[in-house]
Design a protein around this motif. Structure first.
Motif, PDB file in Angstrom:
ATOM      1  N   VAL A  66       0.835  -1.201   0.000  1.00  0.00           N
ATOM      2  CA  VAL A  66       0.000   0.000   0.000  1.00  0.00           C
ATOM      3  C   VAL A  66       0.870   1.251   0.000  1.00  0.00           C
ATOM      4  CG1 VAL A  66      -1.640   1.342   1.388  1.00  0.00           C
ATOM      5  CG2 VAL A  66      -2.013  -1.099   1.016  1.00  0.00           C
ATOM      6  N   ILE A  67       1.906   1.262   0.828  1.00  0.00           N
ATOM      7  CA  ILE A  67       2.784   2.427   0.904  1.00  0.00           C
ATOM      8  C   ILE A  67       3.494   2.651  -0.430  1.00  0.00           C
ATOM      9  CG2 ILE A  67       4.907   3.299   1.974  1.00  0.00           C
ATOM     10  CD1 ILE A  67       3.856   2.076   4.621  1.00  0.00           C
ATOM     11  N   ALA A  68       3.952   1.587  -1.074  1.00  0.00           N
ATOM     12  CA  ALA A  68       4.611   1.718  -2.380  1.00  0.00           C
ATOM     13  C   ALA A  68       3.662   2.312  -3.418  1.00  0.00           C
ATOM     14  CB  ALA A  68       5.139   0.370  -2.843  1.00  0.00           C
ATOM     15  N   GLY A  69       2.413   1.844  -3.429  1.00  0.00           N
ATOM     16  CA  GLY A  69       1.426   2.391  -4.360  1.00  0.00           C
ATOM     17  C   GLY A  69       1.126   3.851  -4.094  1.00  0.00           C
ATOM     18  N   LEU A  70       1.002   4.213  -2.821  1.00  0.00           N
ATOM     19  CA  LEU A  70       0.730   5.609  -2.464  1.00  0.00           C
ATOM     20  C   LEU A  70       1.889   6.523  -2.821  1.00  0.00           C
ATOM     21  CD1 LEU A  70      -1.068   5.204   0.978  1.00  0.00           C
ATOM     22  CD2 LEU A  70      -2.084   5.873  -1.205  1.00  0.00           C
ATOM     23  N   LEU A  71       3.114   6.055  -2.605  1.00  0.00           N
ATOM     24  CA  LEU A  71       4.269   6.871  -2.962  1.00  0.00           C
ATOM     25  C   LEU A  71       4.343   7.095  -4.469  1.00  0.00           C
ATOM     26  CD1 LEU A  71       7.033   5.529  -0.548  1.00  0.00           C
ATOM     27  CD2 LEU A  71       5.866   7.734  -0.468  1.00  0.00           C
ATOM     28  N   GLY A  72       4.035   6.069  -5.247  1.00  0.00           N
ATOM     29  CA  GLY A  72       4.008   6.213  -6.704  1.00  0.00           C
ATOM     30  C   GLY A  72       2.938   7.193  -7.147  1.00  0.00           C
ATOM     31  N   ALA A  73       1.757   7.110  -6.536  1.00  0.00           N
ATOM     32  CA  ALA A  73       0.669   8.025  -6.880  1.00  0.00           C
ATOM     33  C   ALA A  73       1.022   9.456  -6.512  1.00  0.00           C
ATOM     34  CB  ALA A  73      -0.615   7.594  -6.178  1.00  0.00           C
ATOM     35  N   ALA A  74       1.638   9.654  -5.347  1.00  0.00           N
ATOM     36  CA  ALA A  74       2.004  11.008  -4.915  1.00  0.00           C
ATOM     37  C   ALA A  74       3.057  11.608  -5.837  1.00  0.00           C
ATOM     38  CB  ALA A  74       2.515  10.983  -3.474  1.00  0.00           C
ATOM     39  N   ALA A  75       4.042  10.825  -6.217  1.00  0.00           N
ATOM     40  CA  ALA A  75       5.084  11.319  -7.122  1.00  0.00           C
ATOM     41  C   ALA A  75       4.494  11.647  -8.496  1.00  0.00           C
ATOM     42  CB  ALA A  75       6.198  10.289  -7.251  1.00  0.00           C
ATOM     43  N   GLY A  76       3.607  10.793  -8.977  1.00  0.00           N
ATOM     44  CA  GLY A  76       2.963  11.042 -10.267  1.00  0.00           C
ATOM     45  C   GLY A  76       2.085  12.273 -10.237  1.00  0.00           C
ATOM     46  N   CYS A  77       1.377  12.478  -9.142  1.00  0.00           N
ATOM     47  CA  CYS A  77       0.520  13.648  -9.000  1.00  0.00           C
ATOM     48  C   CYS A  77       1.355  14.928  -9.009  1.00  0.00           C
ATOM     49  CB  CYS A  77      -0.296  13.550  -7.713  1.00  0.00           C
ATOM     50  SG  CYS A  77      -1.390  14.958  -7.442  1.00  0.00           S
ATOM     51  N   ALA A  78       2.445  14.927  -8.261  1.00  0.00           N
ATOM     52  CA  ALA A  78       3.307  16.115  -8.206  1.00  0.00           C
ATOM     53  C   ALA A  78       3.874  16.441  -9.590  1.00  0.00           C
ATOM     54  CB  ALA A  78       4.435  15.895  -7.209  1.00  0.00           C
ATOM     55  N   THR A  79       4.277  15.418 -10.320  1.00  0.00           N
ATOM     56  CA  THR A  79       4.803  15.632 -11.664  1.00  0.00           C
ATOM     57  C   THR A  79       3.711  16.148 -12.594  1.00  0.00           C
ATOM     58  OG1 THR A  79       6.411  13.867 -11.320  1.00  0.00           O
ATOM     59  CG2 THR A  79       5.974  14.516 -13.602  1.00  0.00           C
ATOM     60  N   GLY A  80       2.528  15.544 -12.520  1.00  0.00           N
ATOM     61  CA  GLY A  80       1.412  15.978 -13.361  1.00  0.00           C
ATOM     62  C   GLY A  80       0.988  17.401 -13.094  1.00  0.00           C
ATOM     63  N   VAL A  81       0.981  17.802 -11.829  1.00  0.00           N
ATOM     64  CA  VAL A  81       0.626  19.179 -11.468  1.00  0.00           C
ATOM     65  C   VAL A  81       1.661  20.148 -12.019  1.00  0.00           C
ATOM     66  CG1 VAL A  81       0.444  20.770  -9.512  1.00  0.00           C
ATOM     67  CG2 VAL A  81      -0.802  18.630  -9.473  1.00  0.00           C
ATOM     68  N   ALA A  82       2.940  19.797 -11.921  1.00  0.00           N
ATOM     69  CA  ALA A  82       3.999  20.676 -12.425  1.00  0.00           C
ATOM     70  C   ALA A  82       3.895  20.850 -13.942  1.00  0.00           C
ATOM     71  CB  ALA A  82       5.368  20.122 -12.043  1.00  0.00           C
ATOM     72  N   VAL A  83       3.656  19.749 -14.644  1.00  0.00           N
ATOM     73  CA  VAL A  83       3.507  19.835 -16.100  1.00  0.00           C
ATOM     74  C   VAL A  83       2.258  20.638 -16.457  1.00  0.00           C
ATOM     75  CG1 VAL A  83       3.053  18.481 -18.198  1.00  0.00           C
ATOM     76  CG2 VAL A  83       4.805  17.743 -16.580  1.00  0.00           C
ATOM     77  N   GLY A  84       1.156  20.375 -15.767  1.00  0.00           N
ATOM     78  CA  GLY A  84      -0.082  21.117 -16.021  1.00  0.00           C
ATOM     79  C   GLY A  84       0.063  22.598 -15.741  1.00  0.00           C
ATOM     80  N   ASP A  85       0.799  22.946 -14.696  1.00  0.00           N
ATOM     81  CA  ASP A  85       1.032  24.357 -14.368  1.00  0.00           C
ATOM     82  C   ASP A  85       1.831  25.032 -15.472  1.00  0.00           C
ATOM     83  OD1 ASP A  85       0.751  26.585 -12.668  1.00  0.00           O
ATOM     84  OD2 ASP A  85       2.748  26.244 -11.825  1.00  0.00           O
ATOM     85  N   ALA A  86       2.823  24.334 -16.007  1.00  0.00           N
ATOM     86  CA  ALA A  86       3.608  24.894 -17.112  1.00  0.00           C
ATOM     87  C   ALA A  86       2.741  25.101 -18.350  1.00  0.00           C
ATOM     88  CB  ALA A  86       4.786  23.985 -17.431  1.00  0.00           C
ATOM     89  N   ILE A  87       1.845  24.159 -18.619  1.00  0.00           N
ATOM     90  CA  ILE A  87       0.942  24.301 -19.765  1.00  0.00           C
ATOM     91  C   ILE A  87      -0.018  25.465 -19.533  1.00  0.00           C
ATOM     92  CG2 ILE A  87      -0.953  23.191 -21.025  1.00  0.00           C
ATOM     93  CD1 ILE A  87       0.564  20.525 -20.599  1.00  0.00           C
ATOM     94  N   ASP A  88      -0.567  25.573 -18.327  1.00  0.00           N
ATOM     95  CA  ASP A  88      -1.456  26.689 -18.012  1.00  0.00           C
ATOM     96  C   ASP A  88      -0.748  28.025 -18.203  1.00  0.00           C
ATOM     97  OD1 ASP A  88      -3.854  25.420 -17.361  1.00  0.00           O
ATOM     98  OD2 ASP A  88      -3.295  25.144 -15.261  1.00  0.00           O
TER      99      ASP A  88
END
Length: 109
Positions: A66-88
């Motif tokens: 569970v912790i491994a899955g959550l860490l992957g999701a958190a890292a992916g979310c942070a990356t997605g937000v950064a890319v989305g912010d750059a696009i915005d």
């Protein structure tokens, strides 16, 4: 303070569409890529839980996965937000004037 380039109003809202979508996509992608880490997380958790016996191995393995899955999701979310912010900021008209309805980008006034 951001102003509308047409009517000079300061009643501006930011829409952040790409940031929201990027965060959602990043979370799903991160959780999917974290699935590969689930096995190693489960193994590490089982090793730690082995101190408590067979039940500890089971609980530790589940917790590690569970912790491994959550860490992957958190890292992916942070990356997605950064890319989305750059696009915005650079591609989309991210600002909307509440007075005249104009949509515009702050960087491209």
């Amino acid at each position: 303070m951001t102003q509308c380039p047409v009517c000079n109003s300061t009643r501006i809202e930011t829409r952040h569409y790409a940031k929201k979508v990027g965060g959602a996509i990043g979370t799903v992608a991160g959780a999917a890529s974290g699935a590969g880490a689930v096995l190693s997380g489960a193994e590490a958790g089982a090793a730690v839980g082995a101190v408590a016996g067979p039940a500890g191995v089971l609980v530790g393995g589940i917790a590690g996965a569970v912790i491994a899955g959550l860490l992957g999701a958190a890292a992916g979310c942070a990356t997605g937000v950064a890319v989305g912010d750059a696009i915005d900021s650079n591609v989309l008209d991210n600002c909307r004037c509440r007075s005249c309805g104009l949509t515009f980008s702050v960087g491209h006034r």
